[in-house]
Design an enzyme around this catalytic site. Sequence first.
Site, PDB file in Angstrom:
ATOM      1  N   SER A  24     -31.210 -33.471 -12.766  1.00  0.00           N
ATOM      2  CA  SER A  24     -30.757 -33.240 -11.312  1.00  0.00           C
ATOM      3  C   SER A  24     -29.557 -32.202 -11.559  1.00  0.00           C
ATOM      4  CB  SER A  24     -30.287 -34.408 -10.822  1.00  0.00           C
ATOM      5  OG  SER A  24     -29.341 -34.167  -9.402  1.00  0.00           O
ATOM      6  N   HIS A  49     -34.929 -30.826 -11.262  1.00  0.00           N
ATOM      7  CA  HIS A  49     -34.664 -31.395  -9.811  1.00  0.00           C
ATOM      8  C   HIS A  49     -33.519 -30.763  -9.124  1.00  0.00           C
ATOM      9  CE1 HIS A  49     -35.181 -34.645  -6.998  1.00  0.00           C
ATOM     10  NE2 HIS A  49     -33.919 -34.765  -7.003  1.00  0.00           N
ATOM     11  N   ASP A  51     -31.401 -31.034  -5.639  1.00  0.00           N
ATOM     12  CA  ASP A  51     -30.846 -31.604  -4.498  1.00  0.00           C
ATOM     13  C   ASP A  51     -30.396 -30.895  -3.540  1.00  0.00           C
ATOM     14  OD1 ASP A  51     -31.510 -34.472  -5.367  1.00  0.00           O
ATOM     15  OD2 ASP A  51     -30.173 -34.127  -6.884  1.00  0.00           O
ATOM     16  N   MET A  53     -28.796 -30.856   0.378  1.00  0.00           N
ATOM     17  CA  MET A  53     -27.979 -31.799   1.470  1.00  0.00           C
ATOM     18  C   MET A  53     -27.159 -30.895   2.623  1.00  0.00           C
ATOM     19  SD  MET A  53     -26.065 -34.179  -1.070  1.00  0.00           S
ATOM     20  CE  MET A  53     -26.860 -35.027  -2.662  1.00  0.00           C
ATOM     21  N   HIS A  82     -35.823 -31.577  -3.725  1.00  0.00           N
ATOM     22  CA  HIS A  82     -35.701 -32.708  -2.854  1.00  0.00           C
ATOM     23  C   HIS A  82     -34.783 -32.498  -1.926  1.00  0.00           C
ATOM     24  CE1 HIS A  82     -33.471 -37.023  -2.902  1.00  0.00           C
ATOM     25  NE2 HIS A  82     -34.484 -36.713  -1.611  1.00  0.00           N
ATOM     26  N   MET A  84     -32.804 -33.386   1.469  1.00  0.00           N
ATOM     27  CA  MET A  84     -32.022 -34.542   2.088  1.00  0.00           C
ATOM     28  C   MET A  84     -31.639 -33.578   3.311  1.00  0.00           C
ATOM     29  SD  MET A  84     -30.268 -36.060  -1.188  1.00  0.00           S
ATOM     30  CE  MET A  84     -30.749 -34.975  -2.055  1.00  0.00           C
ATOM     31  N   MET A 153     -36.048 -43.652  -3.505  1.00  0.00           N
ATOM     32  CA  MET A 153     -34.535 -43.468  -3.946  1.00  0.00           C
ATOM     33  C   MET A 153     -33.847 -44.688  -4.462  1.00  0.00           C
ATOM     34  SD  MET A 153     -33.753 -40.320  -3.461  1.00  0.00           S
ATOM     35  CE  MET A 153     -31.918 -40.704  -3.740  1.00  0.00           C
ATOM     36  N   GLY A 160     -24.189 -37.924  -6.258  1.00  0.00           N
ATOM     37  CA  GLY A 160     -24.652 -38.214  -7.518  1.00  0.00           C
ATOM     38  C   GLY A 160     -23.596 -39.248  -8.087  1.00  0.00           C
ATOM     39  N   GLY A 161     -24.067 -40.071  -9.212  1.00  0.00           N
ATOM     40  CA  GLY A 161     -23.025 -40.774 -10.111  1.00  0.00           C
ATOM     41  C   GLY A 161     -23.004 -42.197  -9.375  1.00  0.00           C
ATOM     42  N   ASP A 188     -34.886 -41.925  -8.645  1.00  0.00           N
ATOM     43  CA  ASP A 188     -33.882 -40.994  -8.578  1.00  0.00           C
ATOM     44  C   ASP A 188     -32.805 -41.741  -8.107  1.00  0.00           C
ATOM     45  OD1 ASP A 188     -32.072 -38.943  -7.927  1.00  0.00           O
ATOM     46  OD2 ASP A 188     -33.301 -38.018  -6.253  1.00  0.00           O
ATOM     47  N   GLY A 190     -28.872 -43.243 -10.269  1.00  0.00           N
ATOM     48  CA  GLY A 190     -28.391 -44.142 -11.350  1.00  0.00           C
ATOM     49  C   GLY A 190     -29.380 -44.396 -12.307  1.00  0.00           C
ATOM     50  N   GLY A 210     -29.070 -37.342 -13.243  1.00  0.00           N
ATOM     51  CA  GLY A 210     -27.889 -36.182 -12.985  1.00  0.00           C
ATOM     52  C   GLY A 210     -26.567 -36.770 -14.225  1.00  0.00           C
TER      53      GLY A 210
HETATM   54  C1  DX5 Z   1     -28.726 -38.411  -4.652  1.00  0.00           C
HETATM   55  C2  DX5 Z   1     -29.600 -37.415  -5.279  1.00  0.00           C
HETATM   56  C3  DX5 Z   1     -29.764 -37.473  -6.838  1.00  0.00           C
HETATM   57  C4  DX5 Z   1     -28.417 -37.622  -7.703  1.00  0.00           C
HETATM   58  C5  DX5 Z   1     -28.932 -38.429  -8.859  1.00  0.00           C
HETATM   59  O1  DX5 Z   1     -28.799 -37.892  -3.188  1.00  0.00           O
HETATM   60  O2  DX5 Z   1     -30.986 -37.371  -4.835  1.00  0.00           O
HETATM   61  O3  DX5 Z   1     -30.854 -36.671  -7.319  1.00  0.00           O
HETATM   62  O4  DX5 Z   1     -28.057 -36.480  -8.058  1.00  0.00           O
HETATM   63  O5  DX5 Z   1     -27.623 -38.386  -9.505  1.00  0.00           O
HETATM   64  P1  DX5 Z   1     -27.426 -39.592 -10.684  1.00  0.00           P
HETATM   65  O6  DX5 Z   1     -28.435 -39.391 -11.849  1.00  0.00           O
HETATM   66  O7  DX5 Z   1     -26.011 -38.858 -11.263  1.00  0.00           O
HETATM   67  O8  DX5 Z   1     -27.285 -40.868  -9.861  1.00  0.00           O
HETATM   68 ZN    ZN Z   2     -32.626 -36.086  -5.662  1.00  0.00          ZN
END
Ligand code: DX5
Ligand code: ZN
Length: 235
Positions: A24, A49, A51, A53, A82, A84, A153, A160-161, A188, A190, A210
Amino acid sequence: MAENRRKPGNPWPALSEGPLIAPSLLACDFARMGEQIDAVLAAGAEVLHVDVMDAHFVPNLSMGPPVVKSLRRYTDRPLDVHIMVADVATYIDRFADAGADSVTFHIEATDRPRVLADRLHELGLGAGVTLKPGTPASALRAVIAAVDLVLVMTVEPGYGGQAFLPAMLEKIAEVRAMLSPAQRLEVDGGINPDTARLCAQRGADVFVAGENLFGAKDIAAAVRRLQEAVRAARR
Ligand code: DX5
Ligand code: ZN
């Protein structure tokens, strides 16, 4: 580096059966994006990937079509976008124009998922649909036959994180039972070698990660550790 000239298009049928690792880019160092992409790809990651937003569907803002446009020039590897965002219909077309290979939209953001999946295929792209942790697998019923990929999800989308939600494991198994073998099941949020193994055992085959990759001292080693964990889980 030579400019990529590959025409974008649905990447899923041509990719290996998997498991596939999809770093990610939200977690990368944006000032060193090219260098970090080189590292994950050299280590064997198959998909990138992205993301997106909109600070509306989720309370955060990230990347838009210009970033995908630059990525498209930089690499011929599949761009798994992806979105969002609340306005799915508009952004499907914008990201297709920018050079995405596959777009995954949220089932919660639309009441016409079938039309949107068909639109993605009409554009020649891969079609994915995703659900937030609180949305049941049954919400996919009307669209599941029309998509290449379902993304479960494993955290609340937006950041992230975050920590993996173990309650999603049951949903992963449930969604896998609804899919044909050629359809992909992506997870996707954690994802690390331990949580990825649990997801792989329940039928996930595309692993977005990520922090676990870009937060590591040695990015390439982190990709390989994740790959080994999911390969071992499926043996
Ligand atoms: C969350 C995103 C993920 C995120 C994953 O909204 O869709 O792709 O970046 O990040 P990690 O792997 O750090 O949870
Ligand atoms: Zn994502």
